[in-house]
Write an enzyme that holds these catalytic residues in place. Structure first.
Site, PDB file in Angstrom:
ATOM      1  N   ILE A 101     -10.944  87.699  51.671  1.00  9.72           N
ATOM      2  CA  ILE A 101      -9.969  87.113  50.765  1.00  9.72           C
ATOM      3  C   ILE A 101      -8.723  87.992  50.746  1.00  9.72           C
ATOM      4  O   ILE A 101      -8.806  89.204  50.933  1.00  9.72           O
ATOM      5  CB  ILE A 101     -10.571  86.944  49.344  1.00  9.72           C
ATOM      6  CG1 ILE A 101      -9.584  86.236  48.395  1.00  9.72           C
ATOM      7  CG2 ILE A 101     -11.046  88.268  48.787  1.00  9.72           C
ATOM      8  CD1 ILE A 101     -10.215  85.797  47.065  1.00  9.72           C
ATOM      9  N   CYS A 102      -7.579  87.338  50.541  1.00  9.32           N
ATOM     10  CA  CYS A 102      -6.317  88.037  50.330  1.00  9.32           C
ATOM     11  C   CYS A 102      -5.919  88.823  51.584  1.00  9.32           C
ATOM     12  O   CYS A 102      -6.031  88.330  52.704  1.00  9.32           O
ATOM     13  CB  CYS A 102      -6.458  88.917  49.078  1.00  9.32           C
ATOM     14  SG  CYS A 102      -4.940  89.579  48.380  1.00  9.32           S
ATOM     15  N   ALA A 103      -5.486  90.046  51.411  1.00  7.86           N
ATOM     16  CA  ALA A 103      -5.043  90.869  52.535  1.00  7.86           C
ATOM     17  C   ALA A 103      -6.176  91.216  53.489  1.00  7.86           C
ATOM     18  O   ALA A 103      -5.939  91.553  54.648  1.00  7.86           O
ATOM     19  CB  ALA A 103      -4.406  92.154  52.009  1.00  7.86           C
ATOM     20  N   SER A 148      -9.731  83.220  52.132  1.00  8.61           N
ATOM     21  CA  SER A 148      -9.110  82.710  50.915  1.00  8.61           C
ATOM     22  C   SER A 148      -7.803  83.455  50.654  1.00  8.61           C
ATOM     23  O   SER A 148      -7.554  84.518  51.223  1.00  8.61           O
ATOM     24  CB  SER A 148     -10.079  82.864  49.741  1.00  8.61           C
ATOM     25  OG  SER A 148      -9.606  82.195  48.601  1.00  8.61           O
TER      26      SER A 148
END
Length: 181
Positions: A101-103, A148
């Site tokens: 998720i994210c970075a 995500s």
């Protein structure tokens, strides 16, 4: 029982890490949290997380999925850890699930897991990569890879992980207990 590894690095996004760990456990999934080094992990907003084991100990076991929380500089620490890259490559080669998720989606890219896949991340972290079709969807699943966008999508992501590993009915039960609108 399904078993998931969640590596924790200093500077990880605590909202993502805790949401993933909590919802997977609510879904009856065994979750092992592993610090890249011994001791407490200080997350990006100063929250202190206590991993179950070190990554070195965790790597002695097998998992059905590895899930990487994002946050900075946590995602960079994951990307720079050769053990994480090797684990992701082994998981993918064995046909097991990898998720970020994210970075932390950039860690999957670094390991080559996103080659030829559709994926999402925090804005900008996958831009310019060849071989990856970047999406702005909240959660993207392409085969055995789930990604995500960021903290605001953490609950949707964690519920997608529960569904992927244990089925739609279990996801519904977990979600019902959360009293989501």
């Amino acid at each position: 029982m399904t078993k998931v590894l969640v590596p924790l690095a200093d500077g990880c996004e605590e909202l993502e890490a805790v949401t993933i760990i909590d919802l997977l456990r609510r879904g009856g999934i065994e979750v092992v949290t592993a610090g890249l080094k011994p001791g407490i992990v200080r997350a990006s907003r100063g929250v202190q997380l206590v991993p179950d084991v070190t990554l070195q100990v965790a790597l002695q076991d097998d998992y059905d999925m590895v899930v990487l929380p994002g946050g900075m500089p946590g995602a960079t620490h994951l990307k720079d850890d050769a053990r994480i890259i090797e684990l992701l490559q082994k998981m993918a080669a064995a046909g097991k699930y990898t998720a970020a998720i994210c970075a932390a989606s950039m860690v999957l890219a670094e390991a080559g897991v996103l080659d030829g896949k559709r994926a999402t991340s925090y804005p900008g972290f996958l831009d310019g990569l060849s071989g990856v079709t970047v999406s702005t969807a909240a959660v993207v699943q392409d085969g055995k890879v789930l990604t995500s966008r960021g903290p605001g999508t953490a609950m949707d992501f964690a519920l997608a992980l529960v569904e992927t590993l244990t089925g739609a009915e279990n996801r519904r039960q977990v979600e019902a207990g959360l009293v989501r609108p």
